[in-house]
Every structure is written in C-alpha cells, then in structure tokens.
Design a protein around this motif. Structure first.
Motif, PDB file in Angstrom:
ATOM      1  N   LYS A 134       6.177   5.029  49.208  1.00 36.15           N
ATOM      2  CA  LYS A 134       6.127   6.486  49.328  1.00 36.15           C
ATOM      3  C   LYS A 134       7.510   7.111  49.471  1.00 36.15           C
ATOM      4  CE  LYS A 134       1.707   5.987  49.259  1.00 36.15           C
ATOM      5  NZ  LYS A 134       1.002   6.172  47.968  1.00 36.15           N
ATOM      6  N   SER A 135       8.497   6.451  48.929  1.00 35.40           N
ATOM      7  CA  SER A 135       9.863   6.975  48.973  1.00 35.40           C
ATOM      8  C   SER A 135      10.595   6.504  47.725  1.00 35.40           C
ATOM      9  CB  SER A 135      10.586   6.482  50.233  1.00 35.40           C
ATOM     10  OG  SER A 135      11.917   6.962  50.282  1.00 35.40           O
ATOM     11  N   TRP A 136      11.386   7.403  47.122  1.00 38.12           N
ATOM     12  CA  TRP A 136      12.047   7.069  45.869  1.00 38.12           C
ATOM     13  C   TRP A 136      13.360   6.329  46.093  1.00 38.12           C
ATOM     14  CZ3 TRP A 136      10.756   6.782  40.951  1.00 38.12           C
ATOM     15  CH2 TRP A 136      11.773   6.575  40.020  1.00 38.12           C
ATOM     16  N   PHE A 137      13.563   5.304  45.316  1.00 38.82           N
ATOM     17  CA  PHE A 137      14.823   4.569  45.322  1.00 38.82           C
ATOM     18  C   PHE A 137      14.927   3.857  43.983  1.00 38.82           C
ATOM     19  CE2 PHE A 137      17.524   0.856  46.421  1.00 38.82           C
ATOM     20  CZ  PHE A 137      18.631   1.551  46.905  1.00 38.82           C
ATOM     21  N   LEU A 147       0.184  13.280  43.623  1.00 40.23           N
ATOM     22  CA  LEU A 147       1.167  14.270  43.185  1.00 40.23           C
ATOM     23  C   LEU A 147       2.516  14.065  43.860  1.00 40.23           C
ATOM     24  CD1 LEU A 147      -1.199  17.365  43.510  1.00 40.23           C
ATOM     25  CD2 LEU A 147      -0.569  16.204  41.386  1.00 40.23           C
ATOM     26  N   LEU A 148       2.629  13.024  44.656  1.00 43.16           N
ATOM     27  CA  LEU A 148       3.775  12.870  45.555  1.00 43.16           C
ATOM     28  C   LEU A 148       5.090  12.683  44.825  1.00 43.16           C
ATOM     29  CD1 LEU A 148       4.545  12.734  48.535  1.00 43.16           C
ATOM     30  CD2 LEU A 148       4.101  10.271  48.474  1.00 43.16           C
ATOM     31  N   ARG A 149       5.099  11.904  43.753  1.00 46.17           N
ATOM     32  CA  ARG A 149       6.364  11.562  43.115  1.00 46.17           C
ATOM     33  C   ARG A 149       6.940  12.702  42.287  1.00 46.17           C
ATOM     34  NH1 ARG A 149       7.894   9.386  38.126  1.00 46.17           N
ATOM     35  NH2 ARG A 149       5.694   9.240  37.492  1.00 46.17           N
ATOM     36  N   THR A 150       6.088  13.458  41.579  1.00 44.83           N
ATOM     37  CA  THR A 150       6.599  14.413  40.592  1.00 44.83           C
ATOM     38  C   THR A 150       6.370  15.877  40.970  1.00 44.83           C
ATOM     39  OG1 THR A 150       4.528  14.248  39.345  1.00 44.83           O
ATOM     40  CG2 THR A 150       6.326  12.772  38.703  1.00 44.83           C
ATOM     41  N   ASP A 208      -0.566  17.517  54.502  1.00 45.27           N
ATOM     42  CA  ASP A 208      -1.728  16.752  54.943  1.00 45.27           C
ATOM     43  C   ASP A 208      -2.498  16.137  53.775  1.00 45.27           C
ATOM     44  OD1 ASP A 208      -1.122  17.460  57.536  1.00 45.27           O
ATOM     45  OD2 ASP A 208      -2.449  19.213  57.533  1.00 45.27           O
ATOM     46  N   ARG A 209      -2.172  16.570  52.561  1.00 47.15           N
ATOM     47  CA  ARG A 209      -2.913  16.099  51.382  1.00 47.15           C
ATOM     48  C   ARG A 209      -1.990  15.432  50.360  1.00 47.15           C
ATOM     49  NH1 ARG A 209      -5.779  21.263  49.063  1.00 47.15           N
ATOM     50  NH2 ARG A 209      -6.728  19.683  47.697  1.00 47.15           N
ATOM     51  N   MET A 210      -0.801  15.074  50.788  1.00 44.03           N
ATOM     52  CA  MET A 210       0.200  14.608  49.819  1.00 44.03           C
ATOM     53  C   MET A 210      -0.204  13.309  49.123  1.00 44.03           C
ATOM     54  SD  MET A 210       3.283  13.288  52.286  1.00 44.03           S
ATOM     55  CE  MET A 210       3.108  11.858  53.361  1.00 44.03           C
ATOM     56  N   LYS A 225      11.877  20.113  40.622  1.00 43.12           N
ATOM     57  CA  LYS A 225      12.940  19.855  41.604  1.00 43.12           C
ATOM     58  C   LYS A 225      13.098  18.372  41.928  1.00 43.12           C
ATOM     59  CE  LYS A 225      12.674  24.401  43.833  1.00 43.12           C
ATOM     60  NZ  LYS A 225      12.364  25.147  45.083  1.00 43.12           N
ATOM     61  N   TRP A 226      11.983  17.650  41.914  1.00 46.14           N
ATOM     62  CA  TRP A 226      12.051  16.216  42.204  1.00 46.14           C
ATOM     63  C   TRP A 226      12.984  15.498  41.239  1.00 46.14           C
ATOM     64  CZ3 TRP A 226      10.908  12.283  38.810  1.00 46.14           C
ATOM     65  CH2 TRP A 226      10.312  12.662  37.617  1.00 46.14           C
ATOM     66  N   PHE A 227      13.013  15.960  39.983  1.00 47.10           N
ATOM     67  CA  PHE A 227      13.829  15.323  38.945  1.00 47.10           C
ATOM     68  C   PHE A 227      15.317  15.452  39.278  1.00 47.10           C
ATOM     69  CE2 PHE A 227      16.056  15.441  34.842  1.00 47.10           C
ATOM     70  CZ  PHE A 227      15.608  14.264  34.260  1.00 47.10           C
ATOM     71  N   LEU A 228      15.702  16.612  39.771  1.00 47.23           N
ATOM     72  CA  LEU A 228      17.098  16.839  40.144  1.00 47.23           C
ATOM     73  C   LEU A 228      17.462  16.054  41.400  1.00 47.23           C
ATOM     74  CD1 LEU A 228      17.321  20.689  39.534  1.00 47.23           C
ATOM     75  CD2 LEU A 228      18.056  18.845  38.006  1.00 47.23           C
TER      76      LEU A 228
END
Length: 540
Positions: free
Chosen positions: A69-72, A267-270, A279-281, A300-303
């Motif tokens: 649940k975290s981008w790397f 929907l969390l990643r993009t 609460d619904r992520m 915004k996630w892309f940037l």
C-alpha cells in the motif's frame, strides 16, 4: 602488476594482506571457494531473469504496491541490489581464483562465509517469490531465449575458452594422471555441450520468410503510461500522436451503473482516494458512485510517484494539465477513439458479488458503446460467456478470442504463450490475426514481429512507432555459418592454449618455482624482474 596492489587484491579473499604461515587448503576451503563460483553463476542467471522481467516493469511495482500500500520503485531497487551482490560475489571469487593461480592457500574470511548464506537466502527468496506470485514469468524467461539464445551461446563459448587458460595452468601441476584425465574430460564435455546447444535452438527470427512479416500494429496499453497518467484521456490523446491502431484499457462498473476506466482492484494507486475517502481507500472501484469517482484526481499521483522515471521531461504547462485529470468514463473513451479514428480494446471486470448491476454488466457496457458515435467495427471485444447476447446487440464488434479457434477472425494471446511454432503456424493457417499482450521489452517486440503477430498492446507505443526493424534476424544459412565458424575458432583457440602451456619450459612456471622464490613472492620481497618473469610468463 605492482606487488602491493597484488597483495591487496589477493588479500580480499582472506580479508588480510599480512603474511600467514603457509598451509594447505582444506576440503572446507575448497568447498567454500566452489560455492562462491556457484553463487556467481546463480547471480548471473538471476540478473538475466530479472532483466527479462523488465518487460513487466510496471506490473512488478504494482504488485508490491498492492501488497504494501505504498509506492516505491521496487523493480529498480531489486535490480541494483542484484547487481551489487553479484559484483561482490564476483570480486570474492576472482580474488580466490587469483590465489589459486598463485598457489596460495584458500582461507575464506568469516565475513565472506556469512555473506554466502545471505546471498543464498536472497536468491532462494527471490525464486520463491516468483513461483508464488509470478509463476507465469517462467514462461516469459523461457521464450526470451528464442531472441537472446544465440548471443548467450557465444558469450558462454568465449568465457569457457578463456577459462581454458586457467585449466591449462592447473593441469601442469597436477601429478596424478587420473585427476588430469578427469579435469580434461569435464572441460571437454562442457565445451562440446556449449558448441552443440544450437542444435536444439529455435527462434522465429531465423528463417528466410522473417523479413516478409509486416511490423505489428500498436494498441496503446492504458495510453502512453510512461509519459502520461495511465487510463486518462490525456494518456490516450498522447498515444494518438504516434498513430496507434487502437487504445487498450480496463473497464469497471460504478455503483450506479456507469462503465469507467480503471485497472487496479482499488483506487489507491492512481487517484487521491486516500485523501478524499480515507475510510474507503481500499474498497473496490465498483463500490463508488460515478459522482464520487469524479471527485477524485487521477493525475497528481503520476507527478508524485514518477512511475517510469520520465517526469523530468515534462514542462510546467504539461504538469498543470496532468494535475487536472479525472477518471474517464467508457463513453468518453469511445468518443475519443472516434475522434482520432482509432480502435478500442478493453478487459471488462465484473463487479463484486452483491453489486446491483453485476448480472447486467455486459449488457450495460455494450449499450453504452452503442450510444456513442464510435463505429462497431472499431470495437475489439473479448469473447465472453454471454457472447450470443453481445452478437445480437452488436453484430459488427470484432470478437477477440483468448484461445485459438478455427473460425476466429481475431485472436488475443499473451505473447510468451506463443512458444510452440506448430501451434502458431496452425493458428495463422486459419487466417487468425494474433494480438499479443503486453509487449514492452525490445526483445519481446522483435519476437512478436518475427512470429508474424498482427498487433501488440504495449506501454511503449512512443518507442515502437519509430522502430522499423527487429533487433536481429537471419537466414538459416547465415545462422549455421556463424555458429560453425565461432565453434571452430573457439575449439582452435582452446587447443592452442593447451599446447602453449604444455610446451612451456618448467623453469618459467610460477607454481613450480623454488620455495625461496615463492616465499619472496608471497611476502612481496621481490624485484620487478622476478615479477615480470613469474606473472607475465604464466598469467599474462
């Protein structure tokens, strides 16, 4: 070689450059040295595998994101980590090999012994990870040899021929004929094996008809994902700049029955769902209404994450446009394709059980497309369980089968399953046009081209739109000529090396020098003339 530098180099293996009383290497010492040799081979093999998996670079990062649940940039991290471990293991092995050549005993430092087990644990864990979660990647690695095989064989031949120098040096100092015969037999067996490997080699890029295949057409996979946020209208507009044959995407159904574009099961990643609906992520995309989906930002996630490490090319204006992106509906997607006179193909995901429109998902999706201006023949539809209903509502959809059917006019298949040339030729004989997905690596695109694949889905339409030839292709005669010539050269060089060492005068051999000279070499108390005599004569 400077004596001090040589001492530092050979001292890396025992982690000391101090003189230690001479002693013979124990069986344990030799086993540990051999283990490092095996680790080097395993490291090279793993590096090759992980490099081939770069075809699914983004998928690997997405997998870790879904788990953590975290981008790397996990793929890049593991690649660098693998190179670092391989470099370390290769350095230790080379230092030990030098000690062996200089007849110095093999005493591996405890730190290196610990590292053996660390590296083994890492390699085993990596293999288990692939087997548990990415077992399909073994097929990917297997078929990659159809493109890389000839070059790997030449590399193996070069390394093994070069290794004959070391074998020849060792043989001169082995006293027992039985041991000599064993070493020669083993070396010869491996050499012959490397030479004859191409007898079992198959590549679609070898043959007289390869150059006749047209370049595969391009379907932009989620748009141009390396340049723009995936599955946004902006990403597909960018793809249209490269004259792609079609757009490829993934479709979910909202809680109130609106088909929209989204790949992941959340929907969390993009999107910024973590901020808007904390609460619904982790909820399924289909659990959100269309108005809720439209309240999310899809750019915004892309940037922030820079998933393909390409964002440094973006201008400030482009960044501002990216920040304004929303989740597109299927209707918007279809209208965009109509605007650019291109095709669409997509995976349709059924909503979870309990969704109010689960049973009517296919009907809703088809009718949504029919209510847009896109032509039916611009839609490539994956064969579904309710295909009769689809055929009745939209008889001119292009049906894409996930398996080979004699009567199919289109055929979707994952490219690494195109392993059997017999199956492939049989499929072509039916007039089936093959769409291979997802083809990102240059080797994979070349393989699809050589196979005669009609089209591919790819993240890199901006790259392959400007690609005008395969990485390589040759006729069977050319392949046989190169193979036989290189084998003859390799065997000839090996024989020359063995004859050279066999004919050398024993008084120039480092390992048979006097005990006083050997002791002087070990302590570094020798002059340049001695060094040039010993090293240049037997190691140059």
């Amino acid at each position: 070689m400077n004596s001090k530098r040589l001492s530092y180099w050979t001292g890396f293996y025992p982690c000391t450059i101090k003189n230690i009383d001479e002693r013979r290497s124990t069986v344990i010492d030799k086993i540990l040295f051999g283990m490092y040799g095996l680790i080097v081979l395993a490291g090279v093999a793993w590096l090759y595998c992980w490099s081939i998996i770069s075809n699914d670079y983004d998928s690997a990062n997405i997998f870790f994101f879904e788990e953590l649940k975290s981008w790397f940039h996990w793929y890049l991290f593991l690649l660098c980590f693998t190179i670092l471990l391989l470099t370390y293991a290769l350095t230790v092995f080379a230092s030990g090999l030098t000690r062996l050549l200089l007849n110095q005993y093999l005493h591996l430092h405890v730190f290196h012994i610990i590292m053996i087990f660390i590296v083994l644990v890492v390699v085993i864990a990596a293999l288990v990870l692939i087997e548990m979660f990415w077992s399909y990647e073994w097929g990917l690695i297997q078929v990659s040899f159809q493109i890389t095989g000839p070059f790997l064989q030449l590399c193996a031949l070069f390394v093994w021929v070069a290794f004959s120098w070391y074998i020849a040096v060792v043989l001169k100092h082995v006293q027992k004929n039985a041991v000599k015969l064993t070493i020669i037999t083993f070396y010869s067996f491996v050499l012959v094996f490397i030479c004859v490997i191409p007898l079992w080699f198959y590549s679609p890029c070898i043959g007289s008809n390869v150059s006749m295949h047209p370049k595969p057409l391009l379907f932009a996979h989620r748009g141009v994902a390396p340049l723009r946020p995936e599955n946004t209208l902006l990403a597909f507009e960018k793809a249209a700049e490269y004259n792609v044959t079609g757009f490829e995407s993934d479709v979910h159904l909202s809680l109130d029955g609106i088909p929209f574009l989204m790949h992941d099961p959340s929907l969390l990643r993009t999107t910024d769902v973590r901020d808007v609906f904390p609460d619904r992520m982790n909820d399924h995309p289909s659990s959100f209404s269309w108005s809720e989906l439209q309240s999310l930002n899809a750019g915004k996630w892309f940037l922030k994450n820079n998933p393909f490490l390409n964002n440094h090319h973006l201008t400030e204006t482009e960044r501002q446009i990216i920040k304004q992106q929303k989740i597109p509906s299927l209707s918007q997607f279809a209208e965009l394709a109509r605007k650019y006179n291109t095709n669409i193909i997509f995976d349709l995901f059924l909503p979870p059980s309990g969704h109010p429109f689960r049973e009517s998902t296919i009907n809703i999706t088809v009718k949504t497309l029919l209510n847009t201006s896109i032509n039916q023949d611009q839609v490539f539809w994956f064969y579904s369980e309710n295909q009769e209903v689809v055929n009745k509502l939209a008889p001119n959809f292009n049906v894409v089968y996930r398996q080979a059917f004699p009567n199919a006019s289109r055929y979707g298949i994952d490219y690494f399953n195109l392993l059997s040339s017999d199956v492939h030729q049989e499929t072509l004989s039916y007039g089936t046009r093959i769409i291979a997905y997802t083809v990102n690596g240059a080797w994979a695109f070349s393989r699809a081209w050589c196979q005669g694949v009609w089209a591919v889905t790819t993240d890199y339409s901006h790259v392959y739109s400007n690609t005008h030839k395969t990485l390589w292709h040759m006729t069977k005669a050319q392949f046989l000529g190169i193979w036989i010539t290189m084998n003859i050269i390799g065997i000839f060089v090996t024989i020359v090396i063995f004859l050279y060492h066999y004919s050398k005068n024993d008084n120039t051999v480092i390992l048979n020098g006097s005990s006083n000279m050997l002791e002087s070499f070990r302590t570094g108390n020798y002059n340049d003339d001695f060094e040039s005599t010993v090293i240049m004569e037997d190691i140059r």
